[in-house]
Design an enzyme around this catalytic site. Structure first.
Site, PDB file in Angstrom:
ATOM      1  N   GLN A 259      -2.216   1.964   9.935  1.00 34.34           N
ATOM      2  CA  GLN A 259      -0.917   2.104   9.264  1.00 34.34           C
ATOM      3  C   GLN A 259       0.044   2.970  10.060  1.00 34.34           C
ATOM      4  O   GLN A 259       1.259   2.778   9.994  1.00 34.34           O
ATOM      5  CB  GLN A 259      -1.106   2.705   7.866  1.00 34.34           C
ATOM      6  CG  GLN A 259      -1.867   1.835   6.889  1.00 34.34           C
ATOM      7  CD  GLN A 259      -3.314   2.272   6.766  1.00 34.34           C
ATOM      8  OE1 GLN A 259      -3.938   2.628   7.767  1.00 34.34           O
ATOM      9  NE2 GLN A 259      -3.865   2.241   5.569  1.00 34.34           N
TER      10      GLN A 259
ATOM     11  N   ARG B   7      -7.087  -0.713  -6.964  1.00 33.25           N
ATOM     12  CA  ARG B   7      -7.274   0.449  -6.076  1.00 33.25           C
ATOM     13  C   ARG B   7      -7.589   1.652  -6.955  1.00 33.25           C
ATOM     14  O   ARG B   7      -6.685   2.186  -7.605  1.00 33.25           O
ATOM     15  CB  ARG B   7      -6.010   0.748  -5.243  1.00 33.25           C
ATOM     16  CG  ARG B   7      -5.583  -0.284  -4.214  1.00 33.25           C
ATOM     17  CD  ARG B   7      -6.594  -0.562  -3.123  1.00 33.25           C
ATOM     18  NE  ARG B   7      -6.911   0.562  -2.298  1.00 33.25           N
ATOM     19  CZ  ARG B   7      -6.208   0.961  -1.221  1.00 33.25           C
ATOM     20  NH1 ARG B   7      -5.115   0.315  -0.868  1.00 33.25           N
ATOM     21  NH2 ARG B   7      -6.616   1.984  -0.505  1.00 33.25           N
TER      22      ARG B   7
ATOM     23  N   ASN C 136      -6.262  11.957   0.138  1.00 30.41           N
ATOM     24  CA  ASN C 136      -5.306  11.209   0.952  1.00 30.41           C
ATOM     25  C   ASN C 136      -6.095  10.362   1.946  1.00 30.41           C
ATOM     26  O   ASN C 136      -7.323  10.386   1.978  1.00 30.41           O
ATOM     27  CB  ASN C 136      -4.345  12.174   1.668  1.00 30.41           C
ATOM     28  CG  ASN C 136      -3.157  11.447   2.279  1.00 30.41           C
ATOM     29  OD1 ASN C 136      -2.494  10.654   1.614  1.00 30.41           O
ATOM     30  ND2 ASN C 136      -2.886  11.694   3.545  1.00 30.41           N
ATOM     31  N   LYS C 137      -5.381   9.616   2.755  1.00 27.25           N
ATOM     32  CA  LYS C 137      -6.005   8.712   3.714  1.00 27.25           C
ATOM     33  C   LYS C 137      -7.092   9.411   4.516  1.00 27.25           C
ATOM     34  O   LYS C 137      -6.923  10.553   4.938  1.00 27.25           O
ATOM     35  CB  LYS C 137      -4.934   8.157   4.653  1.00 27.25           C
ATOM     36  CG  LYS C 137      -5.422   7.157   5.682  1.00 27.25           C
ATOM     37  CD  LYS C 137      -6.089   5.944   5.049  1.00 27.25           C
ATOM     38  CE  LYS C 137      -5.184   5.217   4.095  1.00 27.25           C
ATOM     39  NZ  LYS C 137      -5.861   4.078   3.428  1.00 27.25           N
TER      40      LYS C 137
ATOM     41  N   ARG D 259       0.859  -1.182   0.000  1.00 30.27           N
ATOM     42  CA  ARG D 259       0.000   0.000   0.000  1.00 30.27           C
ATOM     43  C   ARG D 259       0.893   1.228   0.000  1.00 30.27           C
ATOM     44  O   ARG D 259       2.109   1.129   0.160  1.00 30.27           O
ATOM     45  CB  ARG D 259      -0.999   0.006   1.171  1.00 30.27           C
ATOM     46  CG  ARG D 259      -0.670  -0.748   2.409  1.00 30.27           C
ATOM     47  CD  ARG D 259       0.425  -0.160   3.253  1.00 30.27           C
ATOM     48  NE  ARG D 259       0.215   1.249   3.478  1.00 30.27           N
ATOM     49  CZ  ARG D 259       1.180   2.112   3.673  1.00 30.27           C
ATOM     50  NH1 ARG D 259       2.442   1.700   3.650  1.00 30.27           N
ATOM     51  NH2 ARG D 259       0.930   3.380   3.871  1.00 30.27           N
ATOM     52  N   GLY D 260       0.256   2.378  -0.204  1.00 36.56           N
ATOM     53  CA  GLY D 260       1.001   3.602  -0.457  1.00 36.56           C
ATOM     54  C   GLY D 260       1.006   3.847  -1.951  1.00 36.56           C
ATOM     55  O   GLY D 260       1.400   2.966  -2.732  1.00 36.56           O
TER      56      GLY D 260
ATOM     57  N   ASP E 209      -2.667  10.559  -2.457  1.00 36.95           N
ATOM     58  CA  ASP E 209      -2.969   9.511  -3.420  1.00 36.95           C
ATOM     59  C   ASP E 209      -3.388  10.083  -4.768  1.00 36.95           C
ATOM     60  O   ASP E 209      -3.262   9.422  -5.793  1.00 36.95           O
ATOM     61  CB  ASP E 209      -4.066   8.605  -2.874  1.00 36.95           C
ATOM     62  CG  ASP E 209      -3.542   7.695  -1.778  1.00 36.95           C
ATOM     63  OD1 ASP E 209      -3.176   6.548  -2.096  1.00 36.95           O
ATOM     64  OD2 ASP E 209      -3.462   8.129  -0.615  1.00 36.95           O
TER      65      ASP E 209
END
Length: 335
Positions: free
Chosen positions: A186, A85, A237-238, A50-51, A227
């Site tokens: 995370q 994703r 983003n997250k 991930r990332g 992202d």
């Protein structure tokens, strides 16, 4: 330049891809052997890797393996990887670059070299981002970061965590606070692991404690990754990033987004056009298979949110720094 990262999450041996299974960290260091595009897509979807930058790199190697197995699989394999994703633009960017290269050259050896180049370029970009971002921090800075944006999420060094690593190496940093980052934790599992491995002074906070921290401690910058960044600077983003930006603005804390230029999606005019991935309710209602909510309870589980450009003080990429981002300033840097 700071020392190499303690852990390498992406290993290409010329035949298949080994991905560090980040679901098991920090308890176990275990790699998954991916021998097909389907294996890579599964690892991406299931969060083993991930990332945004790391996902793009993994997908590039996945396409190499797919075309070695079946030279006519370009469209099929690209779609399988792209669907794993949908929010992270680096995934689409890497696949489009690889597709274009193959359609031009029809050379599998050259395609492998292109995937390796994407991997190497990301590492170089991260070091440049680290230098540029660290230059914005005052001496003795205290910073807050969210999710994981380090070597584990990239080709090495990291984006937001790369800025932190570079600042620490330069003697500018006093302390890092990092959120736990629910529901996958995370921050608690991965960012804390990386910071501890490198001996950087840090403390973990609950996601909901950020505003309280800002009200009691002198926090100089919130530093996050991305992202996808729209043409006007709006940033996906997250989940939880938007709330941090709102709290930061209220408390007079600067807010930085650190990401490579491949994270910009200039076809997206604003954050309203960025697709936001939603995942299974069980990620919220269960923890490692154990129910923590009443059976059958509904959940709203977006993985990302969008932070408006108006709440961002600086976007840092390897090409430079965009302060107080607007569409005009983004296009001036990226063309």
């Amino acid at each position: 330049m700071s020392a190499p990262a303690a852990v390498n999450p992406i290993l290409w041996n010329g035949e298949f891809l080994r991905l560090l299974d980040q679901r098991l960290l920090p308890a176990q260091l275990q790699y998954l052997d991916c021998r097909s595009a389907g294996d890579v897509a599964h690892a991406i979807h299931e969060m083993a890797v991930r990332g945004a930058p790391a996902i793009g790199i993994a997908a590039a190697y996945g396409l190499v393996m797919a075309l070695r197995e079946a030279p006519d699989a370009l469209d099929r394999a690209s779609q399988v990887l792209a669907d794993s994703r949908p929010t992270a633009v680096n995934l689409r960017w890497a696949l489009e670059r690889m597709r274009g290269h193959y359609l031009q050259h029809r050379d599998l050896a050259a395609l492998e070299r292109e995937a390796i180049a994407i991997h190497d370029e990301d590492l170089a970009q991260n070091h440049r981002i680290g230098e540029l971002g660290a230059a914005l921090l005052p001496a003795g800075a205290q910073v807050l970061t969210h999710c994981n944006t380090g070597a584990l999420a990239t080709g090495g060094h990291g984006t937001a965590l790369g800025v932190i690593r570079s600042a620490w190496s330069a003697g500018q940093l006093k302390r890092v606070y990092n959120t736990e980052t629910r529901p996958w934790l995370q921050g608690a599992r991965l960012t804390a692991f990386e910071l501890q491995q490198e001996g950087i002074p840090a403390a973990l906070i609950a996601d909901g404690a950020a505003a309280h921290l800002m009200s009691r401690e002198k926090i100089d910058w919130v530093i996050v990754g991305a992202d996808r960044i729209a043409a006007n600077g709006d940033t996906a983003n997250k989940i939880g990033t938007y709330a941090l930006a709102v709290a930061a603005r209220y408390h007079g804390v600067k807010f930085m987004v650190a990401a490579p230029s491949g994270t910009f999606d200039l076809r997206c005019e604003s954050g309203a056009e960025i697709p936001i991935e939603e995942r299974a309710a069980s990620e919220l209602t269960e923890f490692r298979g154990q129910a923590i909510a009443p059976a059958g309870y509904a959940a709203f589980n977006p993985v990302f949110d969008v932070t408006p450009a108006s709440l961002i003080d600086a976007i840092v990429c390897e090409r430079g720094v965009i302060e107080n981002p607007t569409r005009e300033r983004v296009l001036a840097l990226l063309g």
